[in-house]
Design an enzyme around this catalytic site. Structure first.
Site, short mmCIF file in Angstrom:
data_model
loop_
_atom_site.label_atom_id
_atom_site.label_comp_id
_atom_site.label_asym_id
_atom_site.label_seq_id
_atom_site.Cartn_x
_atom_site.Cartn_y
_atom_site.Cartn_z
N TYR A 1 0.81 -1.22 0.25
CA TYR A 1 0.43 -0.01 -0.44
C TYR A 1 0.32 1.33 -0.29
O TYR A 1 1.60 1.06 -0.36
CB TYR A 1 -1.21 -0.41 0.88
N LYS B 1 -20.16 -20.63 -10.46
CA LYS B 1 -19.75 -20.62 -12.01
C LYS B 1 -18.27 -20.23 -11.93
O LYS B 1 -16.85 -20.42 -11.61
CB LYS B 1 -20.82 -19.23 -12.74
N ALA C 1 -34.73 -22.13 -30.48
CA ALA C 1 -33.95 -21.39 -31.44
C ALA C 1 -32.91 -20.22 -30.11
O ALA C 1 -33.63 -18.77 -30.21
CB ALA C 1 -35.19 -20.79 -32.27
#
Length: 414
Positions: free
Chosen positions: A63, A118, A219
């Site tokens: 930092y 995920k 589709a």
């Protein structure tokens, strides 16, 4: 010194209890013993430092004041952000919660357990860090603008569970505006794995892709992407059916996405229902749900392939499909030949990030499918045309193929 955690409800009176008593042990709204809820409690992700901060010297490097040198260098040469921050190693998993798994439009908050999952798969199977981002908006303009503003913090954008047809527009516009990979996994991950399995099914039965006539049921995001990649890979003909039947140029009810789809599919000029299209077809690919009657499957060509990928209920049950098909695949882990996106997206992003690709191209997706198929090319059997997600060869093979394809296609920047 320990910090006492105070129940913020402890001083709030229960209006039904004039004495002001509050239940000290409220009932958990879900079953606390259920192993699913037990695993998810507190979330499935955490942030971990990659450098130590043990003393003042470490702090001054990580930092202030040391960090100012790095900031100044990046301000002067913006491309250094990829070398001196996490951006080249992290993907944003972005959703609006409108098409979550088989749950539909459940909203951004309810989508977070899936997005966390995920992110875990990115790390477990591709070594890629990922951050779940659930957006509280569904307007295409708002989604695009929000992601564009977030993009400087990430090396890639994985769009997830955004409903069709908006997902096509979101992806297209983000690709136009960003110089990092943008990948809608519901479309392209499914397509890559499907093509890999189809390649191996054809190899197993001694056929070329150009000899096959395929019918895709659905589709939406996955169906459109599968049709496109099959055409790109040289499959002989591909017809797509939606709820109203085969998509063809003569229909007057097609949205822009389906009109474009009709322009490069269905060379045979088929019309009518899905069942009509299946007569004599070599391949059925289901990404729509519903049920395909056994009588329709029975009209397919001898030695056909049935990839019934709806979850949890395949369009054609494997027991039925095996009566007619040489190769059967599903989206489920409890049947052989699972068409699972996790076989594709971790390696695709790992390869793209490795070479700092500016995009994920059609060539990179085709290379991923070929590499994935090649993993088990010497071990082919009717119940093994695609590797397991836990096969340790998968991610390295896909990563290497995608990186090489990115260089060949001119989108690699290192």
């Amino acid at each position: 010194m320990a910090t006492e955690i105070v129940n913020p409800l402890s001083d709030i009176a229960d209006p039904a209890d004039p004495a002001g008593a509050v239940d000290a042990d409220p009932v958990d709204p879900v079953d606390p013993v259920d192993p699913v809820f037990a695993l998810h409690r507190g979330g499935k992700l955490a942030v971990a430092a990659t450098v130590p901060v043990r003393d003042a010297d470490d702090l001054s490097l990580a930092y202030t004041p040391g960090v100012a040198q790095v900031c100044t260098a990046i301000a002067e040469r913006p491309e250094l952000v990829h070398d001196y921050t996490w951006t080249s190693q992290v993907v944003a998993v972005v959703t609006d919660g409108t098409a979550v798994l088989g749950l539909g439009d459940i909203g951004p908050r309810a989508s977070l357990p899936v997005m966390e999952g995920k992110a875990i798969l990115f790390k477990q199977f591709g070594g890629v860090d990922a951050v779940p981002i659930a957006l509280d908006c569904t307007d295409v303009d708002e989604i695009v603008e929000t992601v564009v503003r977030l993009a400087p913090s990430f090396g890639g954008i994985n769009l997830e569970d955004i409903s069709a047809p908006r997902c096509f527009e979101v992806e297209r516009r983000l690709k136009e505006r960003l110089d990092i990979p943008v990948f809608h996994d519901d479309q392209h991950g499914t397509a890559v794995v499907t093509l890999a399995a189809l390649r191996n099914a054809a190899r197993l039965t001694g056929r070329a892709l150009g000899e096959l006539r395929a019918v895709v049921s659905g589709a939406g995001a996955a169906g459109v992407a599968i049709a496109r990649i099959l055409v790109e890979a040289g499959v002989g003909d591909v017809a797509v059916a939606d709820r109203k039947g085969v998509v063809h140029a003569g229909r007057d009810d097609l949205n822009p996405v389906k009109r474009e789809l009709a322009s490069y599919t269905n060379k045979a000029g088929l019309t009518g229902s899905l069942a009509d299209a299946l007569a004599g077809a070599d391949v059925f690919i289901g990404v729509s749900g519903g049920t395909v009657p056994e009588a329709a499957v029975a009209t397919m060509a001898e030695g056909c392939f049935v990839f019934a990928m709806a979850n949890p209920t395949p369009e054609v049950h494997p027991e039925v499909a095996h009566r007619y098909a040489a190769v059967v695949a599903t989206g489920r882990s409890d049947f052989p030949n699972q068409i699972n996106n996790v076989l594709a997206f971790p390696g695709i992003f790992a390869g793209a990030l490795q070479v700092r690709a500016s995009a994920i191209t059609e060539g990179m997706k085709l290379a991923a499918a070929e590499a994935l198929a090649a993993v088990v090319a010497d071990e082919l059997a009717a119940d093994r045309v695609i590797p397991s997600p836990f096969d340790p060869r998968v991610a390295p093979a896909v990563t290497a193929a995608v990186a090489a394809a990115a260089r060949a296609e001119g989108v690699a920047r290192r």
